[in-house]
Design an enzyme around this catalytic site. Structure first.
Site, PDB file in Angstrom:
ATOM      1  N   SER A 202      61.183  20.152 -29.641  1.00 49.73           N
ATOM      2  CA  SER A 202      61.126  19.758 -31.046  1.00 49.73           C
ATOM      3  C   SER A 202      61.398  20.915 -32.005  1.00 49.73           C
ATOM      4  CB  SER A 202      59.761  19.137 -31.361  1.00 49.73           C
ATOM      5  OG  SER A 202      59.548  17.990 -30.571  1.00 49.73           O
ATOM      6  N   HIS A 249      57.454  21.801 -35.370  1.00 48.16           N
ATOM      7  CA  HIS A 249      58.485  21.229 -36.239  1.00 48.16           C
ATOM      8  C   HIS A 249      58.716  22.130 -37.447  1.00 48.16           C
ATOM      9  CE1 HIS A 249      57.558  16.890 -34.649  1.00 48.16           C
ATOM     10  NE2 HIS A 249      57.896  17.742 -33.694  1.00 48.16           N
TER      11      HIS A 249
END
Length: 299
Positions: A202, A249
């Protein structure tokens, strides 16, 4: 009246072609002045040139005008090669994880500092980045434990990768991906509870999101589609129960956007110095943050 040239006279012979010594010739290459026979003569703007000089000039000219990407990388025919390799690596590691079981995941996932093993057998041991296992900061970015997890990430990689690979060039795209992955891991290492494990690509994927936004802004494209997609993915990270590391993220997004800005907006003069200098500064900042976190955990 036609004027006749005098001959060489008795005892004089013409030089032999440098490529065919047995062939006498009175013609020389206008660039290197070596004698050349009719089979080796190549018409030039003035006179004739030998094959080697023509090849040398063509190679230099080809290198001088070789097209470059927006970021100064080499233009290639297959702009999906690196994307396919990265996708293949992630899938291969996922298959290995399925084959070897949970222990493989435990050995390479991101964890700050924790005890691992069985209490009953007395086999507890300290593991984690703070215990010297620095490789976890990058190895965890290639790990996935669920089919939906790797599916979502690889779909995003296939969607975002090729345009960036084409715009940046292969080497710069690899650097962007790995630096974003490391950025996501380091921010997780700094902000997440020390014994909370995490894994997944991610951070790298959000780095590609950030780079795509920078690229689209540079090309004056409509940013609304990428912003909507980015917002959706960011919100998913805060949904309770999904166990998504929003810290990764955020870290990947920031590092990817900053590095992409340097890659795309670097001035033509000294471009490589600006680009790789920025890469070095970001890498140094991430290493420093990880060292400070390690000191805090062990202090």
């Amino acid at each position: 009246m036609e004027h006749q040239q005098g001959g060489l006279g008795p005892g004089h012979t013409l030089p032999g072609c440098y490529r065919h010594p047995g062939r006498e010739t009175g013609i020389s290459c206008t660039r290197c002045d070596r004698p050349i026979c009719p089979d080796c003569m190549i018409d030039a703007a003035v006179g004739y040139q030998c094959p080697e000089c023509v090849r040398g000039a063509s190679g230099a000219a080809g290198r001088a005008v070789r097209p470059r990407t927006l970021a100064g990388g080499t233009v290639v025919q297959d702009t999906r090669l690196v994307t396919k390799i990265l996708l293949g690596l992630n899938v291969a590691v996922f298959v290995v994880g399925l084959a070897l079981g949970r222990q493989f995941i435990n050995d390479f996932q991101l964890i700050g500092l924790a005890l691992s093993g069985q209490v009953e057998t007395g086999g507890l041991q300290v593991v984690g980045v703070a215990d010297g296992e620095w490789y976890r900061l990058l190895s965890s970015a290639f790990l996935h434990s669920e089919f939906w997890h790797i599916g979502v990430n690889m779909m995003a990689l296939w969607f975002l990768g090729p345009p960036l690979e084409a715009a940046l060039g292969r080497l710069r795209f690899v650097a962007l991906y790995l630096l974003s992955a490391l950025g996501g891991s380091v921010v997780s290492y700094v902000l997440v509870v020390q014994n909370q494990p995490s894994l997944g690509a991610s951070g790298a994927i959000f780095g590609l999101f950030g780079a795509t936004a920078v690229l689209m802004r540079r090309l004056n494209y409509d940013l609304r589609p990428i912003f909507v997609l980015l917002a959706i993915n960011l919100v998913i990270g805060f949904i309770p129960g999904l166990r998504v590391a929003w810290q990764a993220h955020l870290g990947g997004l920031i590092i990817g956007a900053v590095f992409a800005f340097a890659l795309i907006h670097a001035p033509r003069k000294g471009r490589a110095l600006v680009q790789w200098g920025t890469c070095g500064v970001l890498l140094g900042a991430l290493v420093l943050a990880a060292v400070i976190r390690t000191s805090a955990l062990l202090g």
